[in-house]
Motif scaffolding. Sequence first.
Motif, short mmCIF file in Angstrom:
data_model
loop_
_atom_site.label_atom_id
_atom_site.label_comp_id
_atom_site.label_asym_id
_atom_site.label_seq_id
_atom_site.Cartn_x
_atom_site.Cartn_y
_atom_site.Cartn_z
N ASN A 106 0.82 -1.23 0.00
CA ASN A 106 0.00 0.00 0.00
C ASN A 106 0.85 1.27 0.00
N SER A 107 2.13 1.07 -0.38
CA SER A 107 3.06 2.22 -0.49
C SER A 107 3.24 2.89 0.85
N GLN B 237 4.59 7.26 4.00
CA GLN B 237 4.15 6.90 2.66
C GLN B 237 5.29 7.07 1.67
N LEU B 238 5.26 6.24 0.64
CA LEU B 238 6.33 6.28 -0.37
C LEU B 238 6.01 7.35 -1.40
N ASN B 239 7.01 8.04 -1.74
CA ASN B 239 6.83 9.07 -2.77
C ASN B 239 7.35 8.61 -4.12
N ASN B 240 8.16 7.52 -4.09
CA ASN B 240 8.71 6.99 -5.34
C ASN B 240 8.62 5.46 -5.32
N ASP B 241 8.78 4.90 -6.53
CA ASP B 241 8.79 3.45 -6.65
C ASP B 241 10.15 2.90 -6.23
N SER C 239 12.08 3.04 -0.45
CA SER C 239 11.47 2.48 0.77
C SER C 239 12.50 2.35 1.88
N VAL D 9 7.95 -4.92 -6.51
CA VAL D 9 8.71 -3.88 -5.80
C VAL D 9 7.72 -2.88 -5.20
N PRO D 10 8.13 -2.15 -4.21
CA PRO D 10 7.23 -1.13 -3.63
C PRO D 10 6.90 -0.03 -4.66
N LYS D 11 5.65 0.40 -4.58
CA LYS D 11 5.20 1.43 -5.53
C LYS D 11 4.93 2.75 -4.80
N LYS D 12 4.98 3.73 -5.56
CA LYS D 12 4.73 5.08 -5.00
C LYS D 12 3.28 5.17 -4.57
N HIS D 13 3.06 5.96 -3.53
CA HIS D 13 1.70 6.10 -3.02
C HIS D 13 0.83 6.78 -4.07
N LYS D 14 -0.35 6.22 -4.27
CA LYS D 14 -1.21 6.72 -5.35
C LYS D 14 -1.69 8.14 -5.10
N ASP E 138 -0.05 10.52 -4.36
CA ASP E 138 0.95 11.52 -4.77
C ASP E 138 1.00 11.71 -6.27
#
Lengths: 196, 550
Positions: free
Chosen positions: A135-136, A162-166, A171, B542-547, B549
Amino acid sequence: MKSSLISLILFLLLLSGCSSPPEQTQYYMLNNLQNAAPSNAPQKVNVCNTYTVSIAMPEYLNQPYLAMQVHEHQMHYSNSHMWVEPLATGVQKSLLDDLNANSSHSKFTAMRSSGASNNSSTINIEVNYFHVSENSEVIFSGQFTLDEESQNTQHPFLYKSQLNNDGYNHSVAQMRQLVSKLANSILNQITNCQHK
Amino acid sequence: MNKEQHVDATVNPVKSVSSIWFIPFIAVLIGCWMLYYQWANQGPLITLHFESAEGLEEGKTKIKFRNVNIGNVETISINEAADGVIITARMSKSAENILVEDSSFWVVTPKISLAGVSGLSTLISGVYIEISPGLSKQARLEFEALDSPPVTPLGTPGLHITLNSDDQFAYSKGDPIIYKGLTVGQFEDIYFNFEERIVYYNVFIKAPYHKLITTNTKFWDVSGLNVDLNADGLSIKTGNLETLLTNGVTFDVPTGMEVGQQITERDYFDIYANYELASDQRFKQSVNYVVLVSNTIRGLKVGAPVEYRGVLIGHVKSTNISETNQNGLFSDDLKIPVLISLQPGRVGLPDNEDGKQLMDQQNTLWIHKGLKATLKTGNLLTGSLFVELQHFEKQTLDNIQTYAGYTVIPTVTDQFTQITEKLGVFIDKLNQLPLETTAENANKTLNEITNMTKDFQHTSQSLNSILQSAHQQELIKELNTTLQSLSTLSHSYSADSDAYEQLEATLKTLSDTLYELKPLLNQLKHQPNGLIFNSGNNNKLVPKKHKGDK
């Protein structure tokens, strides 16, 4: 003889078709070298208290792979993204760097396996969860026990980011920031010897 | 029309008897002829008297001669006195000539005895009556049947003789007569004479062995194993294999005796217990003497040998004979009179009155010059004794004693007896020794030795305790040394020691290596061929960016 040679060459060509380039494994380190530089540490004068820090990581994080929660009850270990060192070591180093960098009168050291010295206070951190989710979001939860001046206080913590990038690289950076948040929380809880 | 025409009828004579009646007539003639033939060819009807009709059946039981059927039993009935049965049998015409006065009948049944097995065929065919034709010319139609088959069929060439014995021999019908291992005859029947109290045995000797029976032939018993343990030692004798199981008698002319004249008619012979007794009978003349024995005569039996320098010259005839006119008491000890019989024929003298007289004169002369009799032990195992005559020239005798009419040969004690007497004296002296005092002294000495042994036992126990204590101290020392070594070893591996640090470093290296190997092992676990081939399943999770954003 000639036909045998041709057959061998054809067999080798077919076998080479099965080959594929090896997948590159990515290694990650939680602490960044910038924070680890000695110049960042403030010059400690009148150290009034020494803390020994110990960290207990959950069993599911004693893996070299980076873990990601893909569903509510499902975890995924990435084969191609790995820690360069055990995560407990990385967390401890990062935390000690942050604690020592932000405190001028207290000294924080890692607890040795033989146990803490009799005169120092102890901070026992027990991590429950520390991973990125699909869920980022990066989650860091647990509790730390502050054993200071014969007083034992327990403080739960839960940080999310929260993640701002992939990608895992971002992370890991977010995880490092959450460790810094924990360091700040610890510093807020310990007794400031300047106020004594 | 009135004129009648007369026709004379032809009259033919009517046949009174039809030709068809010839057939039954011929049948009647054939029947009569058959009846006549049957009547004309049937044999005589005989009557047999048996004690019992066991196994016999009317119309079924056959009468056989040499296994040929010559008759059939027709009726079986009990006689008037009810002590037997009367059997009538129709014989064949060919058997008429064997139905004579001395013909004998008996029932053949299976028999198993020590002498053999006979009549086994009757187990299947049933019993039958056997006939043994007689030699008489007088015809007869009524017979008394025998209880058992005759041992010797009538007319068998050979010799019938009668043996008698007052001994306890138990011969039975069919027992063999042996000659040098061959069965040459059999016991036919037994008769006990109540007046003489002697058993007579009628015996048949088959031809040509009957020629061996002469006037000098002697018969003796060879029943079973004849084990004789006497003054001469142990001897085992037997006749042949048959006499091992049954009784038997053998015969021969004793060695040194003339063959004699052949016996042609029934004669009587005695059965002796053994060959020696039979052989002794060849000497008819004997001279009797008395030996007065002052020692025991236990072991001296009637028939024991009397030897002169090892030569058998006679036998003991009787022991402990007594004079009839014995009155009063004996002042001295009583000597046991033993009657011995010396046979002149055994020493080369003629077996007649002259020889007997000559032997008596010779012995009288020798008794004067010192001839003595001695009882000697013939067999140490059995203790059997025999009489030996020896010359003792220094012990001459002037007056010869007589006892009950017999000349007395003086006696001298045997050397063995002398030794036993001396041994007896020695034992008496031994009894007189002060053994009680010696035994008391020995008892005291033994008590002292016992006390000494107890002291020695205490001493050894103390010594053992000391040695055990020393051993325990040594053990404690060794234990201390071991513990010190163990302590040194533990110090070597304690914290802050070089060895501990090396061990810790090694474990860390091992842990790091395993940490590095973990991905590889995990890959191999899920994809064993992952080292060679790429799975193609590249993990792109892989981890994805928060939607939020975006």
